[in-house]
Design an enzyme around this catalytic site. Sequence first.
Site, mmCIF file in Angstrom:
data_model
loop_
_atom_site.group_PDB
_atom_site.id
_atom_site.type_symbol
_atom_site.label_atom_id
_atom_site.label_comp_id
_atom_site.label_asym_id
_atom_site.label_seq_id
_atom_site.Cartn_x
_atom_site.Cartn_y
_atom_site.Cartn_z
ATOM 1 N N TRP A 96 0.813 -1.225 0.000
ATOM 2 C CA TRP A 96 0.000 0.000 0.000
ATOM 3 C C TRP A 96 0.839 1.264 0.000
ATOM 4 O O TRP A 96 0.334 2.334 -0.292
ATOM 5 C CB TRP A 96 -0.933 0.018 1.224
ATOM 6 C CG TRP A 96 -0.195 -0.203 2.527
ATOM 7 C CD1 TRP A 96 -0.069 -1.401 3.189
ATOM 8 C CD2 TRP A 96 0.556 0.750 3.276
ATOM 9 N NE1 TRP A 96 0.720 -1.241 4.305
ATOM 10 C CE2 TRP A 96 1.107 0.076 4.383
ATOM 11 C CE3 TRP A 96 0.808 2.120 3.132
ATOM 12 C CZ2 TRP A 96 1.905 0.707 5.327
ATOM 13 C CZ3 TRP A 96 1.611 2.757 4.076
ATOM 14 C CH2 TRP A 96 2.149 2.048 5.161
ATOM 15 N N ASN A 97 2.137 1.159 0.333
ATOM 16 C CA ASN A 97 2.887 2.408 0.551
ATOM 17 C C ASN A 97 3.277 3.118 -0.746
ATOM 18 O O ASN A 97 3.507 4.319 -0.748
ATOM 19 C CB ASN A 97 4.102 2.178 1.461
ATOM 20 C CG ASN A 97 5.117 1.236 0.879
ATOM 21 O OD1 ASN A 97 4.825 0.463 -0.040
ATOM 22 N ND2 ASN A 97 6.323 1.261 1.399
ATOM 23 N N LYS A 119 -2.498 -8.703 -7.055
ATOM 24 C CA LYS A 119 -3.352 -8.608 -5.862
ATOM 25 C C LYS A 119 -2.841 -7.383 -5.110
ATOM 26 O O LYS A 119 -1.810 -7.431 -4.439
ATOM 27 C CB LYS A 119 -3.183 -9.874 -5.018
ATOM 28 C CG LYS A 119 -4.334 -10.225 -4.104
ATOM 29 C CD LYS A 119 -4.688 -9.178 -3.069
ATOM 30 C CE LYS A 119 -3.679 -9.058 -1.950
ATOM 31 N NZ LYS A 119 -3.915 -7.900 -1.048
ATOM 32 N N PRO A 120 -3.531 -6.216 -5.267
ATOM 33 C CA PRO A 120 -3.038 -5.016 -4.582
ATOM 34 C C PRO A 120 -3.338 -5.085 -3.083
ATOM 35 O O PRO A 120 -4.219 -5.835 -2.657
ATOM 36 C CB PRO A 120 -3.825 -3.890 -5.254
ATOM 37 C CG PRO A 120 -5.101 -4.529 -5.714
ATOM 38 C CD PRO A 120 -4.796 -5.977 -6.001
ATOM 39 N N ALA A 121 -2.655 -4.266 -2.327
ATOM 40 C CA ALA A 121 -2.871 -4.231 -0.870
ATOM 41 C C ALA A 121 -4.322 -3.875 -0.564
ATOM 42 O O ALA A 121 -4.908 -3.021 -1.239
ATOM 43 C CB ALA A 121 -1.949 -3.196 -0.248
ATOM 44 N N GLY A 125 6.672 -6.537 0.504
ATOM 45 C CA GLY A 125 5.980 -6.494 1.793
ATOM 46 C C GLY A 125 6.927 -6.909 2.904
ATOM 47 O O GLY A 125 8.155 -6.807 2.773
ATOM 48 N N SER A 126 6.355 -7.410 3.972
ATOM 49 C CA SER A 126 7.173 -7.699 5.157
ATOM 50 C C SER A 126 8.006 -8.970 4.978
ATOM 51 O O SER A 126 7.658 -9.860 4.199
ATOM 52 C CB SER A 126 6.266 -7.857 6.380
ATOM 53 O OG SER A 126 5.536 -9.058 6.264
ATOM 54 N N GLU A 162 10.820 -8.353 -2.343
ATOM 55 C CA GLU A 162 11.350 -7.062 -1.891
ATOM 56 C C GLU A 162 10.768 -6.858 -0.505
ATOM 57 O O GLU A 162 9.596 -6.551 -0.357
ATOM 58 C CB GLU A 162 10.936 -5.984 -2.887
ATOM 59 C CG GLU A 162 11.780 -4.737 -2.797
ATOM 60 C CD GLU A 162 11.202 -3.722 -1.843
ATOM 61 O OE1 GLU A 162 11.601 -3.763 -0.639
ATOM 62 O OE2 GLU A 162 10.362 -2.919 -2.259
ATOM 63 N N LEU A 163 11.599 -7.095 0.510
ATOM 64 C CA LEU A 163 11.081 -7.213 1.881
ATOM 65 C C LEU A 163 11.505 -6.019 2.743
ATOM 66 O O LEU A 163 11.872 -4.983 2.229
ATOM 67 C CB LEU A 163 11.539 -8.546 2.464
ATOM 68 C CG LEU A 163 11.219 -9.768 1.568
ATOM 69 C CD1 LEU A 163 11.763 -11.049 2.166
ATOM 70 C CD2 LEU A 163 9.723 -9.882 1.289
ATOM 71 N N CYS A 181 10.269 1.266 2.666
ATOM 72 C CA CYS A 181 11.237 0.239 3.089
ATOM 73 C C CYS A 181 12.644 0.799 3.140
ATOM 74 O O CYS A 181 13.528 0.187 3.733
ATOM 75 C CB CYS A 181 11.233 -0.923 2.104
ATOM 76 S SG CYS A 181 9.629 -1.611 1.859
ATOM 77 N N GLU A 232 11.386 -2.538 11.777
ATOM 78 C CA GLU A 232 11.000 -1.347 11.012
ATOM 79 C C GLU A 232 9.878 -0.634 11.757
ATOM 80 O O GLU A 232 8.849 -1.259 12.047
ATOM 81 C CB GLU A 232 10.419 -1.761 9.664
ATOM 82 C CG GLU A 232 11.400 -1.918 8.557
ATOM 83 C CD GLU A 232 10.680 -2.211 7.245
ATOM 84 O OE1 GLU A 232 10.876 -1.456 6.302
ATOM 85 O OE2 GLU A 232 9.929 -3.203 7.162
HETATM 86 C C1 SIN Z 1 9.457 0.743 -0.979
HETATM 87 O O1 SIN Z 1 9.308 1.303 0.085
HETATM 88 O O2 SIN Z 1 9.319 -0.479 -1.101
HETATM 89 C C2 SIN Z 1 9.824 1.495 -2.232
HETATM 90 C C3 SIN Z 1 10.595 2.704 -1.992
HETATM 91 C C4 SIN Z 1 11.177 3.301 -3.252
HETATM 92 O O3 SIN Z 1 10.919 2.825 -4.360
HETATM 93 O O4 SIN Z 1 11.945 4.243 -3.104
#
Ligand code: SIN
Length: 478
Positions: free
Chosen positions: A152-153, A176-178, A230-231, A252-253, A286, A381
């Site tokens: 979602w971010n 499948k979006p958040a 995600g996490s 991508e965690l 992230c 985090e």
């Molecule tokens: C993310 O938070 O997974 C992506 C951040 C970014 O693309 O800079």
Amino acid sequence: MESTSSVPHLAFLAGAWQETERTFPVRNPATGKIIVQVADCGPKEAKQAADAVASSFENWKNRTAYERAEILYHWYQLMLAHEESLAHLMAVEMGKPIREARAEVRYAAGFVSWYAEEAKRISGEMVPSQFANKRLLVIKQPVGPVFAITPWNFPAAMITRKAAPALAAGCTIVIKPAEQAPLSALALAQLWEEAGGPAGTLQVLPAENPVPLSEIFFQDERIRKITFTGSTIVGQQLFAQAAETLKRVSLELGGHAPFLIFEDADLANAVQEVIACKFRNAGQTCVCTNRIYVQERLKEAFLEQLTQAVQQLRVGDPLQEETQIGPLVDEQGLKKVQAHMADALEKGAHLATGGHVRESLYFEPTVLFDVQPGMRLLKEETFGPVAPVLTFRNEADAIRLANSTPYGLAAYLWTRDIGRAFRVAEALEYGIVGVNDGLPSTPQAPFGGIKHSGIGREGGKWGIEEYLEIKYLSLALP
Ligand code: SIN
């Protein structure tokens, strides 16, 4: 309920906009109000989407790279043409300040234009043989149908960072979006359709509970690739699940980014970049720094300047032009920030500024000092606008502290010494290192981590390789 007339809310399934038996609400985190009720997909819709993604793959992979590139390029142009409405949708569904949301739309579109170009550069190789009558060729082909789970971010950029390379490579994709923010993904699917994307090549299935839906794709042998942002904990579960059918996996965690400021750094610039790195998206990325390490001699000056800068950040309605910090995405996110704060203060940390909930999901931009090892925010985090400041003695100490985490996504270092810049950057166990740069993400560069931060890279020429298989042809001449 807020105005919903133009808000996409049906599932985009097998080339059609479909209603589902159930729906779930998407709320504006700034107001708490429901924006719209969205289609809630389950196993039935997943099976239909899996059939469509598999059958559309047969045609899509045989389109020429030039045809695929043309549709992608059209998609890119439509995104730019709809920048304002996409940014508005993003701001209301997950609270990103409008100026940041516009920048995200351009960032998202940047992946599409990049991969429209890269589609035409998927080339093979010829390898010399020791036999005069043999020719050894290596070609690249699309992996196959893909299932993507997105966060979602970055509700637009994390769609295109996966879908654009997949589609450019000749793969087809179900997203499948958040559940917190599925509307941007649906709006992008509308534009994909308008760009001429063939039925079934890109599908978007919102779901309140992702588990029963996802299981269908994980069990299906025809789905050859899973990509997830995600996490770490969920990533580990998905990795294990994908092993059953031996799918290719990109993960991508989580991250826990250190930000090292050496005593020869340009301090004013370091402060400015800490603000950009830590407080964008209210600290919900992230790659936001989670630990700011300053060389001992600089501590007082840095803390003073950072505190002043943080106090100037404008917290407010994401739709207001001047807003820099919006609300956190939901109650769960807020509770985590509060729990980290309570733990840190109880264990001896002190507040330089902030530290409280302003109202509903708004948390004040915060600076903490006297932060000690063992505090939760140094291990997990926080995903919120909290900047913990610590110190280090020398270069070796800085590297040791920075690497003392199971995560390895992004790290940052500030110095004017070119020798130190290389030494430290090379010693940091991270996939991304910002040297005097707090915002290194860009579509043409590789994004991804090592250790518990994931597997694979997104972006740039590396991102498309994740969607390509290598085939070796050995040709014996008659
Ligand atoms: C993310 O938070 O997974 C992506 C951040 C970014 O693309 O800079």
